[in-house]
Design a protein around this motif. Structure first.
Motif, mmCIF file in Angstrom:
data_model
loop_
_atom_site.group_PDB
_atom_site.id
_atom_site.type_symbol
_atom_site.label_atom_id
_atom_site.label_comp_id
_atom_site.label_asym_id
_atom_site.label_seq_id
_atom_site.Cartn_x
_atom_site.Cartn_y
_atom_site.Cartn_z
ATOM 1 N N VAL A 1 46.630 84.676 0.903
ATOM 2 C CA VAL A 1 47.864 84.454 1.025
ATOM 3 C C VAL A 1 47.678 83.738 1.919
ATOM 4 O O VAL A 1 47.003 83.175 2.487
ATOM 5 C CB VAL A 1 48.479 86.483 1.836
ATOM 6 C CG1 VAL A 1 48.557 87.644 1.260
ATOM 7 C CG2 VAL A 1 47.421 86.921 3.044
ATOM 8 N N SER A 2 48.782 82.909 2.535
ATOM 9 C CA SER A 2 48.322 82.217 4.183
ATOM 10 C C SER A 2 48.421 83.248 5.710
ATOM 11 O O SER A 2 49.345 84.056 5.792
ATOM 12 C CB SER A 2 49.364 80.862 3.597
ATOM 13 O OG SER A 2 49.749 80.259 5.514
ATOM 14 N N VAL A 3 47.351 82.476 6.057
ATOM 15 C CA VAL A 3 47.626 83.243 7.614
ATOM 16 C C VAL A 3 47.548 82.346 8.784
ATOM 17 O O VAL A 3 47.358 80.522 8.413
ATOM 18 C CB VAL A 3 46.538 84.331 7.850
ATOM 19 C CG1 VAL A 3 45.841 85.697 6.740
ATOM 20 C CG2 VAL A 3 44.376 83.447 7.668
ATOM 21 N N GLU A 4 48.146 82.599 9.763
ATOM 22 C CA GLU A 4 47.840 81.398 10.809
ATOM 23 C C GLU A 4 47.229 81.796 11.664
ATOM 24 O O GLU A 4 47.177 82.879 12.303
ATOM 25 C CB GLU A 4 49.592 80.947 10.970
ATOM 26 C CG GLU A 4 50.465 80.361 9.970
ATOM 27 C CD GLU A 4 50.179 78.902 9.417
ATOM 28 O OE1 GLU A 4 49.202 78.054 10.744
ATOM 29 O OE2 GLU A 4 50.899 78.670 8.574
ATOM 30 N N MET A 5 47.315 81.268 12.714
ATOM 31 C CA MET A 5 46.001 81.246 13.921
ATOM 32 C C MET A 5 47.435 81.836 15.311
ATOM 33 O O MET A 5 49.330 81.955 15.035
ATOM 34 C CB MET A 5 45.716 80.470 15.233
ATOM 35 C CG MET A 5 44.875 79.292 14.512
ATOM 36 S SD MET A 5 43.523 79.893 14.106
ATOM 37 C CE MET A 5 41.645 79.357 13.350
#
Length: 298
Positions: free
Chosen positions: A246-250
């Motif tokens: 998965v992608s995670v953002e700040m």
């Protein structure tokens, strides 16, 4: 040569020592504990041990002065106290270099390759950043280089963030453990930022080459792969662990990766073209993504 090696019991050092021994060198390894001493002595014949750590600058200076050359691999890998670790490293480096002044003996320093502007292909001669988390070790590298004017054949080997291989305790193992605990293998944003990489045994051969024939003041790159996308690294880790990718953002990334968020978000392609041409070094070991599936099995 009789070579004083700091970090001799560590992940890279325990590959460098046998590489030196099989080429006919003798080794004096720095051990800060009984366990480290046992590990160093088990690496082969012609190995001696001196007890001490990076804070014991008198021990470091004496061992350096009695050796024919130094390979400095030791570093306190506590990223919660990174500045303190860098300053301890610098004091240790200066103590050993001062002990070698006027001898023309080799001193091989270790630094990281993530010291260039984001996304810029870093070569052995590319201008380094003058700010950010990499500056402290970059400044120490500059001090090392300056000792070419003081009668030391002082060089630096820059390691990529990913030095991989069996029993790796560092970044890749960290990300695997995070994936296991969180149930997901994450990358940051679009995951198009890249990390360079090298196999541990290939890095060990380069350290020997630099010790034997490196130029005073030069920097060399232990880079086998110029850059692997962090999304691809996360993908292989997800495959290995059996969890979604998965992608995670700040700020989710900061909560997920902790103190290594900044490192994993770095975009640091790097070249070793000059190193290969000058020293004849060519990587032979498996590349990172294949190695993860073979040597990081859980």
């Amino acid at each position: 040569m009789k070579v004083f090696v700091t970090g001799a019991s560590g992940f890279v050092g325990s590959a460098v020592v046998p590489e030196l021994l099989k080429s006919g060198h003798k080794v004096l390894g720095l051990a800060r504990s009984d366990d480290a001493e046992r590990k160093i002595k088990a690496l082969g014949p012609n190995v001696e041990v001196v007890r001490g750590g990076l804070l014991d600058v008198d021990v470091l200076a004496k061992a350096a002065s009695e050796a024919d050359g130094v390979v400095h691999l030791g570093f306190i890998h506590d990223f919660s106290k990174y500045q303190e670790s860098c300053l301890i490293d610098r004091a240790a480096v200066v103590a050993m270099l001062d002990a070698l002044k006027g001898t023309d003996k080799p001193f091989v320093n270790t630094a990281g390759s993530l010291m260039f502007a984001p996304g810029v292909l870093g070569t052995e001669t590319t201008a380094k950043q003058t700010s950010g988390f990499a500056k402290l070790r970059s400044d120490t590298e500059d001090i090392v280089s300056s000792y070419k004017e003081k009668g030391v054949r002082a060089c630096t080997v820059r390691l990529p963030p990913t030095v991989h291989g069996k029993n790796d305790p560092n970044f890749i193992s960290f990300f695997i453990n995070v994936a296991k605990k969180s149930g997901k293998s994450a990358y940051i944003g679009d995951g198009q930022n890249v990390w360079p990489a090298v196999a541990r045994l290939d890095a060990a051969r380069l350290f020997r080459f630099v010790l034997e024939k490196g130029r005073a003041g030069a920097a060399y790159h232990a880079i086998a792969q110029q850059g692997i996308k962090t999304k691809e690294i996360a993908g292989v880790i997800g495959q290995l662990v059996g969890v979604p990718v998965v992608s995670v953002e700040m700020p989710e990334a900061a909560a997920h990766f902790g103190v290594l968020t900044g490192v994993f978000s770095a975009d640091g392609p790097a070249s070793s073209k000059i190193t290969r041409e000058e020293l004849g070094w060519e990587p032979k070991e498996p590349e990172l993504l294949d190695d993860i599936l073979v040597n990081y099995a859980i």
